[in-house]
Motif scaffolding. Structure first.
Motif, PDB file in Angstrom:
ATOM      1  N   ARG A  47       0.835  -1.188   0.000  1.00  0.00           N
ATOM      2  CA  ARG A  47       0.000   0.000   0.000  1.00  0.00           C
ATOM      3  C   ARG A  47       0.874   1.243   0.000  1.00  0.00           C
ATOM      4  N   TYR A  48       0.296   2.321  -0.510  1.00  0.00           N
ATOM      5  CA  TYR A  48       0.979   3.616  -0.535  1.00  0.00           C
ATOM      6  C   TYR A  48       0.058   4.630   0.125  1.00  0.00           C
ATOM      7  N   LEU A  49       0.577   5.391   1.088  1.00  0.00           N
ATOM      8  CA  LEU A  49      -0.201   6.384   1.822  1.00  0.00           C
ATOM      9  C   LEU A  49       0.163   7.772   1.322  1.00  0.00           C
ATOM     10  N   LEU A  50      -0.843   8.488   0.789  1.00  0.00           N
ATOM     11  CA  LEU A  50      -0.593   9.793   0.187  1.00  0.00           C
ATOM     12  C   LEU A  50      -0.040  10.818   1.180  1.00  0.00           C
ATOM     13  N   ALA A  51      -0.672  10.949   2.326  1.00  0.00           N
ATOM     14  CA  ALA A  51      -0.281  11.983   3.287  1.00  0.00           C
ATOM     15  C   ALA A  51       1.155  11.782   3.767  1.00  0.00           C
ATOM     16  N   GLU A  52       1.495  10.540   4.079  1.00  0.00           N
ATOM     17  CA  GLU A  52       2.845  10.253   4.576  1.00  0.00           C
ATOM     18  C   GLU A  52       3.866  10.117   3.453  1.00  0.00           C
ATOM     19  N   GLY A  53       3.377   9.808   2.244  1.00  0.00           N
ATOM     20  CA  GLY A  53       4.298   9.599   1.122  1.00  0.00           C
ATOM     21  C   GLY A  53       5.145   8.355   1.330  1.00  0.00           C
ATOM     22  N   THR A  54       4.547   7.331   1.936  1.00  0.00           N
ATOM     23  CA  THR A  54       5.316   6.125   2.256  1.00  0.00           C
ATOM     24  C   THR A  54       4.693   4.892   1.626  1.00  0.00           C
ATOM     25  N   TRP A  55       5.577   3.931   1.327  1.00  0.00           N
ATOM     26  CA  TRP A  55       5.173   2.623   0.809  1.00  0.00           C
ATOM     27  C   TRP A  55       5.291   1.588   1.910  1.00  0.00           C
ATOM     28  N   GLU A  56       4.432   0.613   1.853  1.00  0.00           N
ATOM     29  CA  GLU A  56       4.546  -0.555   2.728  1.00  0.00           C
ATOM     30  C   GLU A  56       4.370  -1.792   1.859  1.00  0.00           C
ATOM     31  N   TRP A  57       5.147  -2.849   2.148  1.00  0.00           N
ATOM     32  CA  TRP A  57       4.918  -4.098   1.423  1.00  0.00           C
ATOM     33  C   TRP A  57       5.012  -5.281   2.360  1.00  0.00           C
ATOM     34  N   SER A  58       4.363  -6.338   2.010  1.00  0.00           N
ATOM     35  CA  SER A  58       4.352  -7.530   2.856  1.00  0.00           C
ATOM     36  C   SER A  58       5.668  -8.279   2.707  1.00  0.00           C
TER      37      SER A  58
END
Length: 202
Positions: free
Chosen positions: A5-16
């Motif tokens: 997932r990518y969070l717009l406000a934080e500008g961060t990616w997360e992956w499993s």
């Protein structure tokens, strides 16, 4: 298969963990960034994927893509990546979430089946052409090269593919016993082998 997932406000990616491993990393050893993700895209696919990621960074866009990634060890993977808008409880778009599927094995299997099918078709065509060459050699007492030239001549003269000429020639002669010393029969079949092709639209 793994998620991201990518969070717009934080500008961060997360992956499993699964997605991390697809990229050649042990879970928890690296934090995914836009630059890192793009660095793993196959050079021939990078431009197209870059456009998708630009939309994701700008608006949390939905997308679907099939492309190649190069893992940290240099291995190539074919992946399907699907993303959808990520919304909060108020319905506001706050990013993108989705999943990766590594389809390398099925892709390679499909490729192998395709290659095998093409090779089989080529071998089949070669076999029937060789049969036709053998009959012409036996009948007219010429070399293999000259027999092949005869088939090429018939193909060009009749404007019909060489393979089709050979197939028709062999099929019509194999339909009943023939005496290769009786040249008249062979002459007739050779000179009319294009007729079947024209009737079938080949």
């Amino acid at each position: 298969m793994g998620s991201f997932r990518y969070l717009l406000a934080e500008g961060t990616w997360e992956w499993s963990d699964a997605v991390a491993r697809m990229h050649g990393y042990e879970p928890g050893t690296v934090m995914p960034t836009t630059e890192l993700i793009l660095s793993h895209k196959h050079p021939d696919d990078k431009a197209a994927v870059s456009e998708i990621i630009t939309r994701v960074l700008r608006e949390g866009a939905a997308f679907s893509s099939r492309h190649r990634i190069i893992d940290a060890s240099g291995g190539e993977h074919v992946v399907v990546v699907v993303g959808d808008e990520l919304r909060n409880s108020s319905g506001e778009v706050i990013g993108t979430s989705g999943f990766y599927i590594d389809v390398t094995e099925s892709f390679e299997a499909d490729m192998q089946r395709s290659v095998s099918r093409v090779v089989a078709e080529v071998e089949q065509r070669r076999a029937v052409i060789n049969q036709a060459i053998g009959i012409i050699r036996m009948t007219y007492g010429v070399s293999a090269e000259r027999a092949f030239e005869v088939l090429v001549w018939r193909s060009q003269d009749a404007n019909v593919k060489l393979r089709q000429i050979a197939e028709n020639f062999v099929e019509r002669l194999s339909g009943h016993p023939f005496d290769p010393t009786v040249r008249g029969q062979i002459d007739h079949v050779l000179l009319t082998a294009h007729d079947d092709a024209e009737r079938t639209g080949s």
